[in-house]
Design a protein around this motif. Structure first.
Motif, PDB file in Angstrom:
ATOM      1  N   ASP A 125      -1.238   7.509  67.694  1.00 36.75           N
ATOM      2  CA  ASP A 125      -0.742   6.336  68.542  1.00 36.75           C
ATOM      3  C   ASP A 125      -0.221   4.817  67.541  1.00 36.75           C
ATOM      4  N   PRO A 126       0.820   4.747  67.566  1.00 39.05           N
ATOM      5  CA  PRO A 126       1.564   3.523  66.762  1.00 39.05           C
ATOM      6  C   PRO A 126       0.817   2.314  66.993  1.00 39.05           C
ATOM      7  N   GLY A 127       0.211   2.063  68.207  1.00 39.96           N
ATOM      8  CA  GLY A 127      -0.441   0.608  68.387  1.00 39.96           C
ATOM      9  C   GLY A 127      -1.679   0.785  68.187  1.00 39.96           C
ATOM     10  N   ALA A 128      -2.436   1.917  67.633  1.00 46.25           N
ATOM     11  CA  ALA A 128      -3.895   1.883  67.484  1.00 46.25           C
ATOM     12  C   ALA A 128      -4.303   1.370  66.354  1.00 46.25           C
ATOM     13  N   VAL A 129      -5.529   0.769  66.243  1.00 45.06           N
ATOM     14  CA  VAL A 129      -5.856   0.089  64.903  1.00 45.06           C
ATOM     15  C   VAL A 129      -6.721   1.023  64.077  1.00 45.06           C
ATOM     16  N   ILE A 130      -6.303   1.176  62.862  1.00 46.22           N
ATOM     17  CA  ILE A 130      -6.917   2.080  61.920  1.00 46.22           C
ATOM     18  C   ILE A 130      -8.296   2.402  62.331  1.00 46.22           C
ATOM     19  N   ASP A 131      -9.161   1.348  62.293  1.00 42.93           N
ATOM     20  CA  ASP A 131     -10.742   1.608  62.419  1.00 42.93           C
ATOM     21  C   ASP A 131     -11.079   2.512  63.631  1.00 42.93           C
ATOM     22  N   GLU A 132     -10.190   2.613  64.847  1.00 42.36           N
ATOM     23  CA  GLU A 132     -10.612   3.304  65.617  1.00 42.36           C
ATOM     24  C   GLU A 132     -10.071   4.928  65.683  1.00 42.36           C
ATOM     25  N   LEU A 133      -9.195   5.122  64.413  1.00 48.04           N
ATOM     26  CA  LEU A 133      -8.746   6.371  64.483  1.00 48.04           C
ATOM     27  C   LEU A 133      -9.827   7.394  63.630  1.00 48.04           C
ATOM     28  N   SER A 134      -9.833   8.711  63.910  1.00 48.89           N
ATOM     29  CA  SER A 134     -10.529   9.656  63.171  1.00 48.89           C
ATOM     30  C   SER A 134      -9.906   9.593  61.663  1.00 48.89           C
ATOM     31  N   VAL A 135     -10.740  10.268  60.912  1.00 50.60           N
ATOM     32  CA  VAL A 135     -10.168  10.459  59.696  1.00 50.60           C
ATOM     33  C   VAL A 135      -9.176  11.228  59.525  1.00 50.60           C
ATOM     34  N   GLY A 136      -9.052  12.523  60.490  1.00 50.57           N
ATOM     35  CA  GLY A 136      -7.674  13.056  60.289  1.00 50.57           C
ATOM     36  C   GLY A 136      -6.521  12.368  60.808  1.00 50.57           C
ATOM     37  N   HIS A 137      -6.529  11.460  61.588  1.00 49.84           N
ATOM     38  CA  HIS A 137      -5.294  10.711  62.027  1.00 49.84           C
ATOM     39  C   HIS A 137      -5.274   9.674  61.124  1.00 49.84           C
ATOM     40  N   GLN A 138      -6.213   9.047  60.103  1.00 44.58           N
ATOM     41  CA  GLN A 138      -5.984   8.216  59.397  1.00 44.58           C
ATOM     42  C   GLN A 138      -4.955   8.935  58.286  1.00 44.58           C
ATOM     43  N   GLN A 139      -5.228  10.079  57.832  1.00 44.44           N
ATOM     44  CA  GLN A 139      -4.631  10.861  56.908  1.00 44.44           C
ATOM     45  C   GLN A 139      -3.130  11.064  57.517  1.00 44.44           C
ATOM     46  N   ARG A 140      -2.897  11.364  58.728  1.00 47.03           N
ATOM     47  CA  ARG A 140      -1.632  11.257  59.395  1.00 47.03           C
ATOM     48  C   ARG A 140      -0.795  10.109  58.798  1.00 47.03           C
ATOM     49  N   VAL A 141      -1.415   8.838  59.034  1.00 44.88           N
ATOM     50  CA  VAL A 141      -0.802   7.717  58.935  1.00 44.88           C
ATOM     51  C   VAL A 141      -0.282   7.533  57.457  1.00 44.88           C
ATOM     52  N   GLU A 142      -1.123   8.076  56.382  1.00 42.98           N
ATOM     53  CA  GLU A 142      -0.712   8.106  55.122  1.00 42.98           C
ATOM     54  C   GLU A 142       0.597   8.896  54.951  1.00 42.98           C
ATOM     55  N   ILE A 143       0.390   9.880  55.646  1.00 37.85           N
ATOM     56  CA  ILE A 143       1.691  10.862  55.284  1.00 37.85           C
ATOM     57  C   ILE A 143       2.948  10.038  56.123  1.00 37.85           C
ATOM     58  N   LEU A 144       2.781   9.473  57.068  1.00 39.14           N
ATOM     59  CA  LEU A 144       3.820   8.889  57.937  1.00 39.14           C
ATOM     60  C   LEU A 144       4.362   7.705  57.036  1.00 39.14           C
ATOM     61  N   LYS A 145       3.364   7.071  56.465  1.00 31.02           N
ATOM     62  CA  LYS A 145       3.907   5.979  55.316  1.00 31.02           C
ATOM     63  C   LYS A 145       4.799   6.522  54.365  1.00 31.02           C
ATOM     64  N   ALA A 146       4.480   7.589  53.969  1.00 25.98           N
ATOM     65  CA  ALA A 146       5.441   8.242  52.618  1.00 25.98           C
ATOM     66  C   ALA A 146       6.571   8.623  53.248  1.00 25.98           C
ATOM     67  N   LEU A 147       6.524   9.365  54.535  1.00 25.83           N
ATOM     68  CA  LEU A 147       7.665  10.021  55.151  1.00 25.83           C
ATOM     69  C   LEU A 147       8.696   8.502  55.630  1.00 25.83           C
ATOM     70  N   TYR A 148       8.274   7.346  55.988  1.00 22.98           N
ATOM     71  CA  TYR A 148       9.053   6.231  56.371  1.00 22.98           C
ATOM     72  C   TYR A 148       9.662   5.691  55.176  1.00 22.98           C
ATOM     73  N   ARG A 149       9.142   5.898  53.893  1.00 20.03           N
ATOM     74  CA  ARG A 149       9.782   5.449  52.759  1.00 20.03           C
ATOM     75  C   ARG A 149      10.665   6.317  52.269  1.00 20.03           C
ATOM     76  N   ARG A 150      10.946   7.591  52.993  1.00 14.84           N
ATOM     77  CA  ARG A 150      11.782   8.482  52.722  1.00 14.84           C
ATOM     78  C   ARG A 150      11.447   9.501  51.630  1.00 14.84           C
ATOM     79  N   ALA A 151      10.294   9.714  51.674  1.00 15.97           N
ATOM     80  CA  ALA A 151       9.764  10.539  50.631  1.00 15.97           C
ATOM     81  C   ALA A 151      10.205  11.915  50.954  1.00 15.97           C
ATOM     82  N   ASP A 152      10.833  12.735  49.778  1.00 14.17           N
ATOM     83  CA  ASP A 152      11.037  14.098  49.993  1.00 14.17           C
ATOM     84  C   ASP A 152      10.006  15.075  49.143  1.00 14.17           C
ATOM     85  N   ILE A 153       9.407  14.216  48.420  1.00 11.74           N
ATOM     86  CA  ILE A 153       8.540  15.132  47.448  1.00 11.74           C
ATOM     87  C   ILE A 153       7.055  14.527  47.761  1.00 11.74           C
ATOM     88  N   LEU A 154       6.218  15.047  48.326  1.00  9.50           N
ATOM     89  CA  LEU A 154       4.841  14.565  49.042  1.00  9.50           C
ATOM     90  C   LEU A 154       3.832  15.250  48.055  1.00  9.50           C
TER      91      LEU A 154
END
Lengths: 555, 363
Positions: free
Chosen positions: A149-178
């Protein structure tokens, strides 16, 4: 050793394309320590490439070089065939390299969207950036099962979802190599499986993924190729399909390793620990323990499985005599039939030790050791009140001799009691703690995460010592987030979820799948009573009953 | 980096840097730095007279430096040395005026107990507030300095001032309680040393205190617990060490040491209690402890250095047209470079001593 330089095309190769990452002769020294020595590594485009190695083998250093945190002393880096000097992480990001750290770098009171655009805003005004990010996140979520959920505050997310945010951050910056550094350490088996599905999806879209881990099972499950590091050198790169966990373990350690814990059947004796209706409400009003009942006999190991943050730490600290300030505490704990105080005089750690309760704490660096103290000073930590160590003045000579003998018996390396604790590797630090707590043959040993961040050789050693101690009649309460470890060591397994014991199983009669369900709060009769009202951060992912598992590995 | 480079070379280079910049400042106001240095060295170390004053000041700084160091080992930053030393003076005064002491040998231990007890009590309140209420000890000890100053003002003006005196100071202590000066000891062996200087027998007490603190911190259980608690409160709890107990005890010792300073300046020098008797020594103690790495040997050396700066600075104001304020600038530079900018010198040095290293180390 196998020649690492030329890695055959792997996975879904695009024969014409240059490799995503090519490292040649990368060396890096920190003072006298050669962290990386002439490393060659080729990561083919569109593959998942695992990097394994013991702690201190140089994996993190190598990745830090790739991400621009360190400059190599020598060597060349090519990204997509182009030579590149990665002076800082901005260069790395511009080159399409993204990194997901073991400890998330998220602003906890920001929303997902705010975190994603942080540092990548389009201009001074946030609104256009947020709108663009929202659109892009929706696309990424659709393509890669990265729903958050893009509007969710990080503190309310499970650890697994927080990790997805990290991956999204990288992809948003056009990461090709993760690059993912130990990504599954904090996840439930189901969450880890979901992560692997995401990674496979990313690979199929042509992204390149480097996975750093020490869990061989994950390597076997998800990677296309795997490189093994040992003592700063790259010792081999092999196709995952053509190797086995045993071979990888041997490459990592440099000798044959016993992956299975050999242990005779337990011979439980007198009851040592009885816990009845133990409840704990912390200072913030959150109920951390919701009525725990446990029994532990002499000469047996009771393993507590569970995703971290479900009350295991609170239980251990309470039994060990140093709980966080609790608002409310009730229930009964008996040692050898006699109730022990939970609050007030005698409820501190010194009182617990006087009862014969020893404790290998979960966090050896923050709790079990004083990192600036010499090894010999740490050897009496918690037992420093013992008259054995002198009357008015401490008998430092005697403590030193004691520490040296203990270190020798536990094969601590380097065998130098005058070194500060921080100079030892994770595994050897853990041996220092284990030696101190186990050598006294306590009636009850509390063990938290005995092998977290510990290399394979030391894991084997510590496991063997735990079994020996059990057979000598000590009751052992083992808490670990490593399900494999709990299954390998325990004589009985209790699963904790949200401050409750969800059930007890015998290790021979259960499966990781069944335990995984219990860990996620699903009982035989349905979900846990108030799984809906779980405090933020502890909410598990929907469990995946079809959790695959290749057993037998302690890691 | 080797130990000697860490312990000796780093502070020495920091000191040289501080002096170099001080020289630039002196140049900028149109004076000769060489001349100034000459005046300072001759004035503070060139004669037994200079040494007498340097040692007197150093004695003050040893006590306040030790006070800061003991608290520091427990992870507590005691900025209240100034107030604790002031209260120590009150303790000394009450002890010496209340009982007709026959001899200084009897008066000294009693006065020391009084000084330490009053200093300790003044530290107890912030310690208690920190341990029980979480009130930050830096804030409370600073505030207690002001309260101490106001209290002393009141006590001196309204209670201790002899009838008819216009001076806000206590009565003179009885002659029998006057401490022998170091001059007197040298006279016993027929050497004339440091005539008319305030250096007194308290210097020897300070040396004892240095040794005592070393024993306490590195050789006793309490010291072990203090150091463990200071490094990691969580680990201390794991080891069964009570944070409340250690906070209170460490601050009592710290305040007691600061209070002990009073037997030097109040009993040994002024021989009565005057307003503002501490003269900033409590704050200098912070710099002394910082520079001395919270180790008694380092504190001794740093206290001597600051004693030299104090005495040399006085001489500078006396014999040159360099204003006395400049010595505050020099002291500030020394504190800045040896304390706050420690890493500025340390990091390049580390690179010199281990050529292949960069910052940081592998996990």
């Amino acid at each position: 050793m196998a020649a690492p330089a030329a890695m055959p095309d792997e996975g879904r190769p695009d024969a014409a394309a240059p490799p995503a990452i090519e490292l040649r002769g990368i060396s890096k020294a920190f003072g006298p320590v050669q962290a990386n020595r002439a490393i060659d590594l080729t990561v083919a485009r569109g593959t998942i490439h695992g990097i394994v190695g013991e702690n201190g083998a140089g994996k993190s250093t190598l990745m830090s070089i790739l991400y621009g945190f360190y400059r190599p002393d020598a060597g060349e880096i090519r990204v997509n065939g182009e030579p590149l000097v990665i002076a800082d992480s901005q260069t790395a990001i511009r080159a399409g390299i993204g990194m997901v750290f073991q400890h998330f770098k998220l602003v906890r009171n920001f929303t997902v969207l705010e975190n994603v655009i942080l540092g990548a805003e389009d201009g001074a005004l946030l609104r256009p950036s947020l709108a663009r990010a929202r659109a892009e996140l929706t696309g990424l979520a659709r393509d890669y099962q990265l729903e958050v959920d893009p509007g969710a505050v990080i503190d309310e997310l499970s650890v697994g979802h927080q990790q997805r945010v990290e991956i999204l951050k990288a992809l948003y910056r056009r990461a090709d190599i993760l690059i993912l550094d130990e990504p599954t350490g904090v996840l439930t088996p189901a969450e880890a499986d979901h992560l692997f599905r995401i990674l496979r999806g990313l690979r199929d879209e042509g992204k390149t993924i480097i996975l750093i881990t020490h869990k061989l099972r994950e390597i076997m499950e998800v990677t296309d190729a795997v490189s093994v590091m040992r003592r700063g050198e790259m010792v081999a790169t092999v196709r995952t399909a053509e190797t086995s966990p045993a071979e990888l373990a041997e490459l990592m350690v440099g000798r044959k390793v016993l992956l299975r814990v050999e242990k005779p059947a337990a011979r439980p004796g007198e009851p040592v620990l009885e816990i009845r209706g133990l409840r704990l409400i912390d200072a913030e009003g959150v109920e951390r323990l919701r009525g725990i009942d446990l029994d532990l006999r002499a000469g047996e190991i009771l393993g507590i499985a569970g995703v971290s943050g479900n009350g295991q730490s609170e239980l251990l600290e309470l039994l060990g005599g140093f709980p966080e300030v609790a608002a409310k505490l009730s229930g009964e704990v008996r040692m050898a039939g006699r109730p022990i105080p939970l609050t007030g005089r005698g409820a501190d750690a010194a009182g617990r030790r006087a009862l014969g309760i020893a404790h290998v704490p979960e966090d050896r660096q923050a709790e079990g050791l004083i990192m600036d103290f010499h090894a010999w000073e740490n050897a009496i930590f918690g037992y420093h009140g013992d008259p054995e160590w002198g009357a008015a003045l401490l008998r430092n000579d005697r403590i030193r001799a004691h520490a040296a003998a203990e270190m020798e018996r536990f094969d601590v390396r380097p065998l130098d009691a005058d070194l500060p604790a921080k100079s030892f590797s994770g595994g050897n630090q853990q041996k220092l703690v284990c030696a101190r707590e186990m050598e006294r043959h306590p009636a009850l040993l509390l063990v938290g995460q005995p092998t977290r961040g510990v290399d394979i050789g030391a894991i084997e050693f510590i496991h063997r010592r735990l079994i020996e101690l059990r057979d000598a009649g000590t009751a052992i309460l083992l808490v670990s987030v490593e399900l494999d470890e709990v299954m390998a060591l325990s004589d009985r397994i209790a699963v904790m979820f949200d401050g409750r014991i969800m059930g007890e199983r015998m290790p021979g009669e259960t499966t990781p799948g069944e335990l995984g369900l219990l860990m996620a709060g699903v009982t035989d009769t349905g979900r846990a009573p108030d799984a809906a009202g779980i405090p933020p951060g502890h909410r598990p992912e929907p469990p995946d009953p079809a959790h695959p598992h290749e057993g037998g590995l302690p890691q | 980096m080797s130990r000697w480079a860490d312990v000796i070379l780093t502070p020495l280079l920091s000191l040289l840097l501080a002096f170099a910049i001080s020289a630039l400042v002196i140049l900028a106001i149109g004076e000769s730095p060489v001349e100034a240095l000459k005046v300072m060295v001759t004035g503070a170390l060139g004669s037994s007279y200079g040494w007498g004053f340097t040692l007197y000041y150093a004695t003050n700084f040893i006590f306040t430096g030790l006070a800061v160091a003991v608290a520091y080992h427990a992870g507590l930053f005691n900025i209240g040395g100034e107030g604790q030393a002031a209260l120590g003076g009150l303790g000394v005064t009450l002890v010496l005026l209340a009982v007709p002491w026959p001899h200084w040998l009897l008066a000294l231990p009693a006065a020391a107990v009084g000084a330490a007890a009053f200093g300790a009590l003044w530290a107890l309140i912030p310690a208690w507030l920190q341990a029980r209420r979480g009130s930050h000890i830096v804030i409370t000890t600073i505030m207690f300095n002001f309260i101490a100053a106001a209290l002393l003002n009141y006590v001196l003006v309204n209670l201790l001032r002899p009838v008819g005196s216009m001076d806000p100071a206590s009565a003179r202590f009885p002659e029998a309680t006057n401490l022998p000066k170091l001059t007197d000891f040298f006279a016993l062996i027929g050497v004339e040393w440091g005539r008319n200087t305030p250096a007194n027998v308290t210097f020897l007490v300070a040396l004892l205190a240095l040794f005592g603190v070393w024993l306490l911190i590195w050789r006793t259980r309490l010291g072990y617990e203090i150091r463990a608690f200071g490094r990691s409160e969580k680990a201390a709890l794991y080891a069964g060490i009570s944070p409340v107990r250690i906070t209170v005890i460490a601050m009592l010792i710290s305040g007691g040491l600061a209070g002990l300073m009073a037997i030097n300046n109040v009993m040994g020098e002024a021989e009565r209690l005057v307003l503002n008797a501490v003269e900033g020594a409590g704050f200098i103690g912070i710099a002394v402890a910082l520079m001395g790495r919270n180790h008694p040997v380092g504190i001794l050396l740093a206290a001597l250095l600051f004693g030299f700066l104090y005495q040399g600075g006085g001489e500078l104001a006396l014999w040159t047209s360099i204003p006395r304020e400049l010595i505050v600038v020099i002291q500030a530079l020394v504190i800045l470079f040896t304390g706050a900018l420690d890493n500025m010198v340390r990091m390049p040095l580390e690179r010199v001593f281990s050529p292949r290293s960069a910052q940081g180390s592998p996990r």
